[in-house]
Motif scaffolding. Structure first.
Motif, PDB file in Angstrom:
ATOM      1  N   ASP A  77       0.653  -0.956   0.056  1.00 23.13           N
ATOM      2  CA  ASP A  77       0.048   0.079   0.112  1.00 23.13           C
ATOM      3  C   ASP A  77       0.779   1.254  -0.046  1.00 23.13           C
ATOM      4  OD1 ASP A  77       1.093   0.287   2.820  1.00 23.13           O
ATOM      5  OD2 ASP A  77      -0.766  -1.103   3.280  1.00 23.13           O
ATOM      6  N   LEU A  78       0.252   2.489  -0.179  1.00 26.23           N
ATOM      7  CA  LEU A  78       0.946   3.732  -0.172  1.00 26.23           C
ATOM      8  C   LEU A  78       1.847   3.979   1.149  1.00 26.23           C
ATOM      9  CD1 LEU A  78      -1.322   6.014  -2.010  1.00 26.23           C
ATOM     10  CD2 LEU A  78       0.879   5.283  -2.815  1.00 26.23           C
ATOM     11  N   ASP A  79       1.354   3.486   2.365  1.00 24.22           N
ATOM     12  CA  ASP A  79       2.063   3.856   3.362  1.00 24.22           C
ATOM     13  C   ASP A  79       3.285   3.147   3.602  1.00 24.22           C
ATOM     14  OD1 ASP A  79       0.167   5.758   4.465  1.00 24.22           O
ATOM     15  OD2 ASP A  79      -0.977   4.049   5.497  1.00 24.22           O
ATOM     16  N   SER A  80       3.433   1.786   3.129  1.00 20.86           N
ATOM     17  CA  SER A  80       4.468   0.938   3.310  1.00 20.86           C
ATOM     18  C   SER A  80       5.534   1.465   1.909  1.00 20.86           C
ATOM     19  CB  SER A  80       4.384  -0.429   2.996  1.00 20.86           C
ATOM     20  OG  SER A  80       3.241  -0.704   2.028  1.00 20.86           O
ATOM     21  N   LEU A  81       4.887   1.894   0.961  1.00 22.32           N
ATOM     22  CA  LEU A  81       5.834   2.282  -0.057  1.00 22.32           C
ATOM     23  C   LEU A  81       6.504   3.706   0.094  1.00 22.32           C
ATOM     24  CD1 LEU A  81       6.845   1.907  -2.989  1.00 22.32           C
ATOM     25  CD2 LEU A  81       4.700   3.109  -3.849  1.00 22.32           C
ATOM     26  N   GLU A  82       5.749   4.646   0.781  1.00 19.39           N
ATOM     27  CA  GLU A  82       6.293   5.624   1.282  1.00 19.39           C
ATOM     28  C   GLU A  82       7.433   5.807   2.250  1.00 19.39           C
ATOM     29  OE1 GLU A  82       3.197   8.270   2.340  1.00 19.39           O
ATOM     30  OE2 GLU A  82       2.375   8.661   0.416  1.00 19.39           O
ATOM     31  N   SER A  83       7.136   4.595   3.253  1.00 19.52           N
ATOM     32  CA  SER A  83       8.193   4.391   4.144  1.00 19.52           C
ATOM     33  C   SER A  83       9.684   3.941   3.607  1.00 19.52           C
ATOM     34  CB  SER A  83       7.805   3.187   5.245  1.00 19.52           C
ATOM     35  OG  SER A  83       7.706   2.002   4.473  1.00 19.52           O
ATOM     36  N   ALA A  84       9.440   3.355   2.279  1.00 17.36           N
ATOM     37  CA  ALA A  84      10.798   2.956   1.488  1.00 17.36           C
ATOM     38  C   ALA A  84      11.503   4.015   0.637  1.00 17.36           C
ATOM     39  CB  ALA A  84      10.466   1.803   0.776  1.00 17.36           C
ATOM     40  N   ILE A  85      10.818   5.214   0.688  1.00 13.07           N
ATOM     41  CA  ILE A  85      11.330   6.503  -0.257  1.00 13.07           C
ATOM     42  C   ILE A  85      12.862   6.623   0.124  1.00 13.07           C
ATOM     43  CG2 ILE A  85      11.272   8.904  -0.583  1.00 13.07           C
ATOM     44  CD1 ILE A  85       8.094   8.713  -0.532  1.00 13.07           C
TER      45      ILE A  85
END
Length: 445
Positions: free
Chosen positions: A278-286
């Motif tokens: 999801d977007l939250d887990s993706l954003e944490s990998a930025i």
């Protein structure tokens, strides 16, 4: 000699007959095509001549055929365009004007520059008691906009956000909420229209460019009416900070692509144990991002877009980058994964996200698995040499030599993408831009 003359005469007769047949067919179908266009125009005009609240017609007699429509023509131009704004938005010829009691209703066909081309609409503006308001808008053409994103512009829930904008909002200049940097609750939708601000971010997530195109086209319509003396107002200039087309993103597509490229091209196993879903887990990998939308541009115009991502798994670092190269008909956008282990970098996998400008059956093959796979598993020796397609490298690569040539940075595509070197080259250029970016950031020397 006689045979040549005979052949020439046969060809001439054939060409004459073909031309005659085409002319006959055109003359036969032309009235039907024209009638279809008029019918569509009449339907759209009827729609914008309705009150957006009650749904009832705002005039007592709407045009039903070409003759009655022609009688309502207000401004016309042989050029086909009545007005072009500084942002490239247009008001097309003809425009129409209807009178009902003390009201004047102006119907204009307009367009603004969207994500993939012009977004064309027809709209109605009502002038009553020296006050002008935008009544209703109907989107006619959005064929260049992204399905599921910008293409939502034709949905009633989106179009209705542009209904009933009062004169003070029109004079202020129409902006979508993201461009106005305004946070608008559902209860405030109408009050913000008085400032010219239309909220679309909640129903067109990731599609600001398309919504902005509609706003620009409305502003062009208002500027045109002001020029023609209908409005007679001092219009405010709408200033919007430039934004990269990368904002037009379907995050579900991105997540699916990342899921694919986080699979090891050599073992078929996931490179990481925790794949973003999801977007939250993706954003944490930025890993790297910036407000400009572009992290790096190569000398060949290939780009690395913001954001980029980094995953760490044991002794491995996995970098995921959004990249693009200049193809035959526009940018070819991809997402790519690199694996760094034991101070060695290799290109793992690539997924092509956008190749809409490439020729069907030729460059469009770039998205086929058999083509994308040619760019998998390029070792650091090949990356540092610079990735090239075989035709540009001037080499003949047999099927048995494909993997070996990757060590030199040479990728064979000529057999799976015949006559589409430009598209394949764009992917190679975007990979090289990604490697240059990783070097710039100190990931590799």
């Amino acid at each position: 000699m006689k045979e040549h003359l005979k052949t020439g005469l046969i060809l001439a007769v054939f060409m004459l007959a073909s031309g005659l047949l085409v002319s006959i067919v055109y003359n036969f179908v032309s009235p039907y095509l024209e009638q279809g266009d008029i019918s569509n125009t009449l339907k759209a005009i009827e729609e914008v001549l309705k009150d957006p609240t009650s749904g009832s017609l705002i005039i007592s007699s709407i045009p039903k055929d070409k003759k009655s429509l022609d009688e309502a023509v207000w401004k016309d131009s042989p050029d086909g365009v009545l007005y072009t704004s500084s942002k490239g938005a247009k008001v097309y010829s003809p425009s129409y004007m209807f009178k009902e009691g003390s009201k004047e209703i102006y119907v204009l066909t307009v367009s603004g520059l969207g994500f993939g081309g012009e977004v064309k609409s027809i709209l109605s503006l009502v002038k009553e008691n020296n006050e002008l308001k935008l009544n209703k808008i109907e989107v006619l053409d959005y064929s260049g906009e992204t399905p599921g994103l910008g293409a939502k512009i034709a949905q009633d829930s989106v179009k209705s956000r542009f209904y009933n904008i009062p004169q003070e909002g029109l004079i202020s200049g129409i902006r979508v909420d993201k461009d106005a940097k305004a946070s608008i609750s559902t209860e405030e939708l109408d009050s913000y229209k008085e400032q010219g601000i239309v909220k679309t971010s909640d129903i067109m997530t990731g599609a600001t460019i398309t919504a902005r195109a509609v706003a620009d086209s409305i502003n062009a319509a208002v500027e045109f009416l002001n020029q023609e003396g209908v409005l007679k107002a001092e219009l405010k200039e709408v200033s919007v900070e430039p934004s990269d087309v990368q904002e037009e993103i379907d995050w579900n597509v991105i997540l699916q692509a990342i899921d694919k490229i986080l699979i090891d091209s050599e073992t078929g196993e996931y490179l990481v144990s925790d794949v973003p879903t999801d977007l939250d887990s993706l954003e944490s990998a930025i890993w790297k991002e910036n407000s400009d939308g572009v992290l790096y541009t190569s000398s060949k115009g290939a780009k690395v877009y913001s954001p980029s991502y980094k995953f760490t798994e044991d002794a491995r670092e996995i970098y995921v980058l959004n990249i693009a190269g200049k193809g035959f008909g526009g940018e070819v956008k991809s997402i790519i994964s690199f694996v760094k282990e034991n101070n060695e970098l290799r290109l793992n996998k690539i997924e092509v996200l956008d190749y809409s400008g490439e020729t069907p059956g030729l460059g469009a093959k770039i998205a086929e698995d058999k083509v994308k796979e040619r760019f998998y598993s390029i070792p650091y020796s090949g990356l540092s040499s610079g990735v090239k397609v075989d035709k540009d490298a001037g080499v003949t690569v047999s099927s048995e030599e494909i993997e070996n040539y990757k060590k030199q940075g040479v990728v064979k595509t000529s057999d799976v993408m015949t006559s589409a070197t430009i598209t394949a080259r764009s992917v190679a250029d975007s990979i090289n831009a990604a490697v240059e970016f990783l070097k710039q950031e100190g990931v590799i020397e």
